[in-house]
Enzyme design. Sequence first.
Site, PDB file in Angstrom:
ATOM      1  N   GLU A 122      -8.141   1.740   9.243  1.00 45.07           N
ATOM      2  CA  GLU A 122      -7.047   0.946   8.648  1.00 45.07           C
ATOM      3  C   GLU A 122      -7.107  -0.514   9.109  1.00 45.07           C
ATOM      4  OE1 GLU A 122      -5.828   2.227   6.274  1.00 45.07           O
ATOM      5  OE2 GLU A 122      -6.312   4.307   6.724  1.00 45.07           O
ATOM      6  N   GLY A 123      -8.315  -1.041   9.214  1.00 43.03           N
ATOM      7  CA  GLY A 123      -8.508  -2.404   9.700  1.00 43.03           C
ATOM      8  C   GLY A 123      -8.640  -2.382  11.207  1.00 43.03           C
TER       9      GLY A 123
END
Length: 598
Positions: free
Chosen positions: A443-444
């Site tokens: 998620e980044g």
Amino acid sequence: MPAYTPPLRDMQFVLHEVLHVTDELKAMPAHADIDVDTINAVIEEGGKFAAEVIFPLNISGDEEGCVLDKTTHEVKTPTGFKDAYAKYVEGGWAALSCDPQYGGQGLPFVVNQCIYEMLNSANQAWTMYPGLSHGAYEALAAHGTDTQKTTYLPKLVSGEWTGTMCLTEPHCGTDLGLLRTKAEPQADGTYRLTGNKIFISAGEHDMAANIIHLVLARLPDAPKGSKGISLFAVPKFNVNADGSLGSRNPIYCGGLEHKMGIHGNATAQIVIDGAVGTLVGQPHKGLAAMFVMMNAARLGVGNQSLGLTEVAYQNALAYAKDRTQMRSLTGPKAKDKDADPIIVHPDVRKMLLTAKAYAEGGRALQIWCTLLLDKEHSHPDEKVRKDSGELVALLTPIVKAFITDNGHVSTNACMQVFGGHGFIKEWGMEQFTRDNRINLIYEGTNTIQSLDLLGRKILGNNGATLKKFGKLVGALVAEEGVNEKMSEFITPIAVLGEQLTKFTTEIGFKGFQNPDEVGAAAVDYLRVAGHFVFGYLFARMAQVALREIAAGNTDAFYLAKLQTARFYFAKLFPETATLMRTARAGSKVLMDTDAALA
């Protein structure tokens, strides 16, 4: 074997004594009837489900993992996962904070987040299946067409179907502008998608009748880069006009990743071979639609590490009280035994208190952040909605990166408390450490979160949102600045607030001259900001505890809260001084290193 007790008392403290959530919710027509007893009853039942239904599946699910049938492309989840999910659906947990228009119960996000903390403590791999579905629900609710909402949302809300987010491709991770998956328009208004995705959590499984994949792809006329990405809803099974399941769509699992942790969750390689999909939102505006899901996921990933920090702490504490090794440096404490429990040793206490402080600070931040989300979505005052949304945007990268970094520190510390036994599978500690490690990556990555915080959320608007948060800190400082009993909590955040203003201006000026300066400082900067936020919340918690003690409340909970806050400010918060110094060291010592990295 590890154990888990839902931290209901601390949740209730943050919800009702620190943040007064029911008073806040009364201002929102959608939640005006929610009272303390309702919230407590829901989180208590959620805790029972977590501890009694899915926690017993955590170790066995890790050992068994998921199995792909390469002939049918079907994935079998670990024994018990499917039955537990059926109980989850039957109990209505999937619908908890969803819109009643689609069959949801309409409870506030802040309650849902408490439930998910406990689910993550109990079994992160299992919890990812319904967690991703909730993100798909939010994206479609915000950007879907009326037909998409009617077709998909009631089933996602009920939990009968699940959802995924299909972003990453073999040649591109965070840089989605490089993706190659194609979407060809069809005469009937649908699209045929072709491409390959990797690292798709919960991408294929046997727990639900259908899976709704939200897929990023390019239209034939798409401009290059991230401005040419569109979002599509692509079901595993096509859905007939009457809502029944139709033909199998050619979007399937081509392989499962063999991972360090979260073995019970199917991390799938997804092959898309002319699958039928429908456009979500506007053409070439897919990232805006997907960011609804991505931001929800980032808050969710922070919650995963919070859950693992809590369960690791609980087990390390119990072990430290029971395990005897050596004598206390100040003389025997357990005189009836040959050695003292290891909890008497200072560094063991430091490891335990580190995990406890990071769990309690993370819980306060998560609950506050989701209360702000409720205000952003449901408050009748436009200014309140806007201000709350800006604070959520500021806090999201901190929730994702700071809490997961702290989870890494905490789960490792708790495993260390066990000594050699921490390295042995049966105690469960090494699994908490392995499972948590992914949270810093997906998620980044946390570096991406740091660049987002510093470059976009702070420097991007000349620190305007940071100043809004600073006003909250300033109000607390003004309220308690003359209270001697609060000085050990107030003075550090007041001083850091002044330092952070100067620090931010300095980095911004250097970054204007050389953008690498922002990149070199960003990770350190986020941790400084994270401590600033934690410090504010710990000061608020200490404020409540001191008032209760002064009023004659003898509940040991309040003394424990004060002791934890004192430890945090004495042993963890001072990290900010080193971080600001290393950030100021600049980019030259990183970038002028071609010989070193030859």
